[in-house]
Design a protein around this motif. Sequence first.
Motif: not given
Length: 91
Positions: A66-91
């Motif tokens: 479903k398009p909503s599931v695809v979009r939700r996955g993209q949003v979660l991936k973007a949030i994860y990348k943002q948290q990695l960049a800001s240093g909140k999460i260590e990769g």
Amino acid sequence: MKKQFGSLNDSTIFAFQFFTKGGILIMLIIDSKDCENIDKALKKYKKKFEKSKTLLQLRERQTFTKPSVVRRGQVLKAIYKQQLASGKIEG
């Protein structure tokens, strides 16, 4: 999946990929030198096939997402990348 190999002349090897599901027809052309053997040409072919991401597209088309599931996955991936960049999460 059916593969056919052939040669246009001595320096070019071409390969056709036929997929029955989805009606995808792909042609990859691999230029090889006169001194190369078939193993090196096949290695180039495999690398080029992997870069074209044809197999990923074929697997995505097997099931409907479903398009909503695809979009939700993209949003979660973007949030994860943002948290990695800001240093909140260590990769």
